[in-house]
Design a protein around this motif. Structure first.
Motif, mmCIF file in Angstrom:
data_model
loop_
_atom_site.group_PDB
_atom_site.id
_atom_site.type_symbol
_atom_site.label_atom_id
_atom_site.label_comp_id
_atom_site.label_asym_id
_atom_site.label_seq_id
_atom_site.Cartn_x
_atom_site.Cartn_y
_atom_site.Cartn_z
ATOM 1 N N ASN A 118 -63.704 35.207 -2.344
ATOM 2 C CA ASN A 118 -63.181 36.549 -2.515
ATOM 3 C C ASN A 118 -61.669 36.507 -2.702
ATOM 4 N N ALA A 119 -61.252 36.916 -3.901
ATOM 5 C CA ALA A 119 -59.829 36.857 -4.230
ATOM 6 C C ALA A 119 -59.012 37.845 -3.409
ATOM 7 N N PHE A 120 -59.707 38.782 -2.775
ATOM 8 C CA PHE A 120 -58.967 39.821 -2.066
ATOM 9 C C PHE A 120 -58.976 39.626 -0.561
ATOM 10 N N SER A 124 -65.482 50.006 -10.206
ATOM 11 C CA SER A 124 -64.159 50.611 -10.202
ATOM 12 C C SER A 124 -63.171 49.514 -9.881
ATOM 13 N N ARG A 125 -62.361 49.176 -10.849
ATOM 14 C CA ARG A 125 -61.461 48.046 -10.672
ATOM 15 C C ARG A 125 -60.354 48.332 -9.678
ATOM 16 N N LEU A 126 -60.091 49.590 -9.426
ATOM 17 C CA LEU A 126 -58.950 49.881 -8.560
ATOM 18 C C LEU A 126 -59.379 50.111 -7.135
ATOM 19 N N PHE A 138 -66.359 42.495 -20.168
ATOM 20 C CA PHE A 138 -65.445 43.208 -19.274
ATOM 21 C C PHE A 138 -66.045 43.330 -17.884
ATOM 22 N N GLY A 139 -65.172 43.232 -16.922
ATOM 23 C CA GLY A 139 -65.625 43.378 -15.547
ATOM 24 C C GLY A 139 -66.176 42.100 -14.948
ATOM 25 N N ALA A 140 -66.159 41.002 -15.707
ATOM 26 C CA ALA A 140 -66.725 39.766 -15.171
ATOM 27 C C ALA A 140 -65.707 39.003 -14.337
ATOM 28 N N GLY A 141 -64.433 39.289 -14.521
ATOM 29 C CA GLY A 141 -63.444 38.659 -13.656
ATOM 30 C C GLY A 141 -62.390 37.813 -14.344
ATOM 31 N N LYS A 142 -62.136 38.065 -15.614
ATOM 32 C CA LYS A 142 -61.124 37.272 -16.319
ATOM 33 C C LYS A 142 -59.747 37.468 -15.699
ATOM 34 N N THR A 143 -59.409 38.731 -15.532
ATOM 35 C CA THR A 143 -58.057 39.014 -15.088
ATOM 36 C C THR A 143 -57.828 38.545 -13.660
ATOM 37 N N VAL A 144 -58.799 38.780 -12.805
ATOM 38 C CA VAL A 144 -58.637 38.343 -11.418
ATOM 39 C C VAL A 144 -58.496 36.821 -11.366
ATOM 40 N N THR A 145 -59.314 36.101 -12.133
ATOM 41 C CA THR A 145 -59.219 34.641 -12.144
ATOM 42 C C THR A 145 -57.836 34.199 -12.616
HETATM 43 N N1 ADP Z 1 -62.695 36.337 -7.252
HETATM 44 C C1 ADP Z 1 -62.984 37.628 -7.069
HETATM 45 N N2 ADP Z 1 -63.102 38.121 -5.822
HETATM 46 C C2 ADP Z 1 -63.412 39.399 -5.594
HETATM 47 N N3 ADP Z 1 -63.609 40.298 -6.561
HETATM 48 C C3 ADP Z 1 -63.503 39.895 -7.832
HETATM 49 C C4 ADP Z 1 -63.186 38.544 -8.152
HETATM 50 N N4 ADP Z 1 -63.169 38.427 -9.483
HETATM 51 C C5 ADP Z 1 -63.451 39.650 -9.980
HETATM 52 N N5 ADP Z 1 -63.648 40.546 -8.992
HETATM 53 C C6 ADP Z 1 -64.005 41.977 -9.152
HETATM 54 O O1 ADP Z 1 -64.385 42.220 -10.485
HETATM 55 C C7 ADP Z 1 -63.589 43.235 -11.069
HETATM 56 C C8 ADP Z 1 -63.320 42.937 -12.511
HETATM 57 O O2 ADP Z 1 -62.535 41.788 -12.647
HETATM 58 P P1 ADP Z 1 -61.492 41.625 -13.841
HETATM 59 O O3 ADP Z 1 -60.821 40.328 -13.643
HETATM 60 O O4 ADP Z 1 -60.641 42.822 -13.941
HETATM 61 O O5 ADP Z 1 -62.478 41.567 -15.067
HETATM 62 P P2 ADP Z 1 -62.173 41.389 -16.618
HETATM 63 O O6 ADP Z 1 -60.716 41.066 -16.750
HETATM 64 O O7 ADP Z 1 -63.057 40.269 -17.015
HETATM 65 O O8 ADP Z 1 -62.578 42.671 -17.237
HETATM 66 C C9 ADP Z 1 -62.345 43.284 -10.193
HETATM 67 O O9 ADP Z 1 -61.793 44.562 -10.192
HETATM 68 C C10 ADP Z 1 -62.890 42.901 -8.839
HETATM 69 O O10 ADP Z 1 -63.442 44.017 -8.203
#
Ligand code: ADP
Lengths: 470, 602
Positions: free
Chosen positions: B509-511, A359-361, B234-241
């Protein structure tokens, strides 16, 4: 009124109608076939005086020379009103529960308009679903779109119904270490069935009836034996109703769309009939964009009290997550709950595959005030430990239990207990988030203290159950 | 201007006839509502137009008005802190005009016409100027000084120039060209998005773009002016990075393009950036940021345009002499927009239905990145003005399959590859950047900078750690087959060190506020500490200490927590090092901490 008898070709669900004037893109068409059957359609393309029309209700009974096409000068609309609550409609929004027509408050185009990104309010209210595998690890948030990726024979309907039944919002808590009260009766449910069987649909209707949730529900049903192309309109009908209830009647709406796979197949059928260049596995190249126009209708809007939370269900062909339908869905939605056949075979309900679910949120929806201060750390720890336990189990399969280190053994025991006690729960068992967290702590206490790396020490000291002598 | 008529409507594509004088890429107004569109193909007198708004309700016979100008962006004060759609319509202004939902046919200029800015002239009447020269400045906000430049193609003598408050369309100066013509100079320039803005020359980039993300900065660095891609399922962390880079990188200006992605992600940025403090300026991050938000449910043609809109803005800030980072999330959605339009044009499809020119378009886009000597005169001190654009593009491969056309064409042009792995994400190893397959071709370029700004050993420490991780991967196979006991003691120590590198260095941890940003100095110290433990562990074992005791030395707990120390507590590393010495070889200062070695003798 522009009426034509000039249909030239009929290919699958498509009609090519000639010598038309003033036809516009997206316009609604009423078709009448020689045998008297009628169908609604819309204009997919207009080139000079030739219109390409997609018939929602099939072309059976039609014949080029005898087909009458009436262009209605507007797009497909849904008449909306509060009175829709408690009612059942067909896939094109016509009552099919024997009740009276709805007297609409408004007529809205089913295609809606995109929410301006600046007008969105970020979803950050935790929804308690009462299901530990969701609330504890992959929580649902108001305004989120969180699909269930399932497969044939898996209990996605039961899970969706359980969520619809139990979903509740918690009051904000003033204390970081106390979970807020559950607020009753917060949700209206809009349910759209696309291509599912009568039995499956009946399961949901009965489910809503017995829990008297039906008074707070609007159902749109396109079943397996209903026209396939109609399915393209069904989720949009549902979302149009949901938008009305959310943004004009201030309701929190939970939208369940099932099964998105049949929806996509209908799109593919139309695309194939148009001889479009196919993308992956024959699905049209615009599948992503098309799905986005459905899923992105979830959300919250600043200054409006209501919200739309979506739980679409899709069955993954061959349980394959890389199939274009789950794949593109996952790229649009804010996470996914994946059901796992292995867990299901082992009799675990709900068979949520915890690791690939997401869950991304969740960061926004949990924590002090919303749930509890230790929630995020605890869920990270549970994830980490479960992943490690599964790895150790794999190792044990190859090398035998004896080859495992003591700490690996502890993780194996953890993983088993986690599946058996945390993930597993009754179909009618509702766990509060406080109960879910307590359960999580009990499981964490199975681990050696030195392995509890993801939880802040202060929380460990505060929440870890005191030793129950081994 | 001429007017044509629609003959065909197919989704976002409209064909019109009667547009004879118009040219390719000209902007047109379609239908009675004047929807924005762009000519993308001309056959005889038929023009194919991609329309940036919903085309429902358009039909043959509806008018199409030519504008005679190509699709362009407005460049000038007021861009920062804005949120635009793919064709530079200000979304916040549209919201005020029409409410929460986007309505067709409504538009507003990219730059506010009413707002007045304090212009300070830096040249005088009589000065000779040419394209790119700075004639004055506007303090756009506390962070960014907006440098007003002579448009690239203009040159002459300043006829008059006056400091004062002006709107972006007021003349702040007049230029007398060599042909004797007097032309007004305004703070706003208009530039066609599909044309790269000129610069004096490309120069080699050697300074790292530091992001604060350890796996990036230490293992796979990018330079200011570099290009990188982040592919991943999806879900691997592109957007967060990408958000991490937008937040913490040391670029001066950030352009973030949300191209066909989630609406809530843009909202997230919009809510968070004004709150977050830029570690370099101490001001809200939003002050250095421009957002281009064309989410997945917004019209697909505007999505196609959004990356050009973004990169043109980036070039403009580069021309002022800034280091800009541009993030495109996601380039796959951009490519799909191209595919969709190409399909409607009935072009011959290439791989997976993408147009044959996909590779060319991607390369041309990334080529607009780089470090340059800016056009225009050198500054008073004789320094050449340089600016840079670093581009970070995310790629969303279907099914995570890296052999698909967008990834493959992107890999041909980018120099850094951050490969995200869903397996790592499932284990909640974040950032899920796979250290075995990722690469950076800038490593040797940044080493001199590291040597002089971080430490002489940083590079070799990094390489040692990389080698340990590689070796771990080989040994893991053996462990899988025959168990850990089959490894020699030294190999077991290596496995343990590799685990530490993974969990205590790579994972970030980005958060977590105390983890999301790590300075280069801290990164180096952390590596140093991990490697010190590694060496001392080997020594201790050679002297007879049991592995079990080494691995349970209390200092390991401190190493695990070292990443949360923060810059203020950098001195702690000395004390950790001392603990390592004490506990492993008994040579440190702390008597009370019993050495594992001593323990071995017990
Ligand atoms: N550096 C990070 N630290 C902590 N959680 C992360 C990190 N990168 C990704 N996540 C987790 O992974 C989830 C998916 O990341 P996101 O960037 O949205 O993926 P994508 O854009 O590849 O689909 C986020 O909602 C978060 O929970």
């Amino acid at each position: 009124m522009r009426e034509y008898m000039t249909t030239r070709d009929i290919v699958g669900p498509l009609l090519l109608i000639e010598s038309v004037t003033d036809v516009t893109y997206g316009e609604l068409v009423e078709l009448e076939y020689p045998d008297g059957t009628k169908s609604l359609g819309n204009v997919l393309e207009v080139n000079g005086d030739v219109a390409l029309v997609q018939a929602f209700e099939g072309t059976r009974g039609s014949n080029p020379s005898g087909t009458k096409a009436k262009f209605l000068g507007r797009s497909l609309e849904l008449g909306v009103s509060r009175d829709m609550l408690g009612r059942v409609f067909d896939g094109l929004g016509r009552p099919n529960d024997g009740g009276p027509e709805i007297i609409p408050d408004k007529r809205l185009s089913i295609y809606g308009s995109p929410i301006n990104p600046t007008a969105r309010d970020f979803p950050d209210d935790f929804i308690q679903t009462g299901v530990s595998a969701i609330d504890g690890l992959n929580p649902l948030v108001r305004g989120q779109k969180l699909p269930i990726f399932s497969g044939s024979g898996l209990p996605h309907n039961e899970l969706a119904a359980q969520i619809a039944r139990q979903a509740a919002v918690l009051a904000r808590s003033a204390q970081a270490d106390v979970v807020g009260e559950k607020l009753e009766g917060e949700f209206a449910v809009v349910f759209a069935a696309m291509g599912i069987t009568f039995e499956d649909a009946d399961f949901f209707t009965q489910e809503f009836r017995t829990t008297s949730a039906i008074e707070r529900a609007v159902l749109f049903l396109n079943l397996a034996d209903d026209p396939a192309v109609e399915r393209i309109a069904t989720p949009r009908m549902a979302l149009t109703a949901a938008e009305y209830l959310a943004y004009e009647c201030d309701m929190h709406v939970l939208v369940i769309l099932t099964d998105m796979t049949y929806y996509c197949e209908a799109l593919r059928e139309v695309s194939a009939a148009r001889k479009e260049v196919p993308g992956r596995r024959g699905y049209p190249g615009y599948l992503y964009t098309d799905l986005a126009t459905i899923y992105e209708r979830a959300g919250r809007v600043k200054g409006r009290a209501g919200s739309i939370t979506q739980v679409p269900i899709l069955s993954m062909p061959d349980d394959d997550k890389t199939h274009p339908i789950p794949d593109l869905t996952g790229y649009i939605t804010e996470g996914q709950i994946i059901l796992d056949r292995n867990l299901h075979r082992r009799g675990i309900y709900p068979p949520v595959a915890v690791l690939p679910s997401l869950s991304r949120l969740k960061q926004k929806g949990i924590g002090p005030g919303k749930t509890r201060e230790d929630h995020a750390d605890l869920s990270n720890q549970l994830f980490g430990a479960y992943a490690r336990g599964l790895q150790a189990k794999e190792l044990a399969v190859i090398l035998g239990e004896a080859a495992l280190s003591d700490s690996d053994k502890a993780f194996v025991a953890f993983a088993d207990a986690f599946e058996d006690r945390f993930i597993r729960q009754g179909k009618h068992e509702e766990r509060t988030v406080a109960e879910t967290l307590a359960l999580g702590w009990e499981l964490v206490s199975l681990l050696p203290r030195s392995e509890i790396k993801r939880i802040k020490d202060e929380y460990v000291d505060k929440y870890m159950p005191t030793e129950t002598e081994a | 201007m001429e007017q044509g008529k629609i003959v065909k409507v197919a989704g976002p594509l409209v064909v019109a006839e009667g547009l004879i004088e118009s040219r390719m890429y000209d902007l047109v107004r379609v239908g009675n509502e004047g929807l924005m569109g762009e000519i993308i193909e001309m056959r005889g007198d038929r023009a194919s137009i991609q329309v940036y708004e919903e085309t429902e309700g358009l039909g043959p016979g509806d008018p199409v008005d030519a504008t005679g100008a190509p699709l362009s962006v407005e460049l000038g004060p007021g861009m920062l802190e804005s949120v635009y759609d793919g064709v530079q319509r200000p979304l916040d202004v549209l919201e005020r005009m029409t409410g929460a939902f986007l309505t067709r046919g409504v538009t507003a200029p990219g730059l506010d016409r009413e707002k007045r800015w304090e212009f300070v002239a830096t040249v005088s009447a009589g000065d000779r100027v040419s394209g790119g020269d700075i004639i004055g400045t506007v303090q756009e906000n506390v962070v960014i000084e907006h440098r007003i430049m002579v448009p690239p193609s203009k040159a002459g003598t300043i006829a008059d120039i006056t400091s004062g408050t002006y709107t972006v369309t007021d003349a702040v100066a007049h230029l007398k060209t060599d042909s004797g013509e007097i032309v007004p100079l305004t703070m706003m320039q208009v530039w066609p998005v599909r044309m790269a803005r000129p610069h004096a020359r490309r120069v080699s980039a050697t300074e790292p773009l530091t992001t604060g993300t350890r796996v990036i900065d230490t293992f796979f660095p990018i330079v200011m002016g570099g290009v990188s891609c982040i592919p991943g399922p999806f879900g691997a962390g592109k957007t967060v990075t990408q958000h991490q880079i937008a937040k913490w990188s040391n670029a001066e200006v950030v352009i973030f393009i949300g191209c066909g992605e989630r609406g809530n992600e843009m909202t997230d940025v919009l809510m968070e950036f004004p709150e977050l403090v830029d570690p370099y300026s101490g001001e809200p991050l939003m002050k250095r940021t421009v957002l281009v938000a064309n989410t997945s449910n917004m019209p697909v043609a505007a999505r196609e345009a959004s990356v050009y809109t973004g990169i043109t803005m980036a070039e403009y800030f580069r021309d002022m002499g800034y280091n800009v980072v541009l993030q495109a999330d996601s380039t796959s959605r951009w490519a799909e927009a191209m595919r969709e339009i190409s399909g409607r044009l009935e072009e011959m499809p290439g791989d997976e239905g993408f147009p044959a020119y996909l590779g060319t378009k991607l390369a041309a886009f990334y080529e607009r990145a780089g470090k340059v000597e800016c056009l225009g005169a050198t500054a008073a001190g004789g320094d050449v003005r340089t600016g840079s654009i670093s581009v970070v593009g995310s790629v969303s491969p279907p099914g995570g399959d890296l052999s698909e056309p967008v990834v493959q064409n992107t890999l041909r042009v980018v120099k850094v590859f951050w490969a995200l792995q869903d397996q790592l994400a499932f284990q909640r190893h974040f950032p899920a950047i796979d250290w075995l397959t990722s690469y950076s071709l800038y490593l040797d370029k940044v080493t001199p900078f590291w040597n002089s700004h971080v430490s002489e050993e940083y590079r070799s420490r990094r390489d040692t750690c990389m080698a340990i991780l590689q070796r771990e991967n080989e040994l893991a196979e053996i462990v899988r087959l025959v168990g850990l006991e089959a490894l020699s003691a030294e190999e077991q120590i290596l496995m343990e060190t590799a685990k530490t590198i993974r969990e205590d260095f790579l994972q970030q941890n980005a958060f977590r506020e105390d983890d999301q940003f790590s300075s280069l100095k801290e990164q180096d110290l952390l590596l140093k500490t991990i490697l010190l433990f590694h060496e001392r562990a080997i020594e201790a074992h050679a002297k007879g200490a049991a592995l079990k005791d080494i691995f349970s030395a209390p200092v390991r707990e401190r190493i695990t927590r070292a990443k949360y120390l923060g810059t203020e507590n950098i001195a702690e590393y000395d004390s950790i090092a001392s603990d390592i010495e004490t506990q492993l070889v008994g040579g440190g200062a702390d008597e009370s901490a019993r050495a594992v070695y001593a323990g071995g003798e017990r």
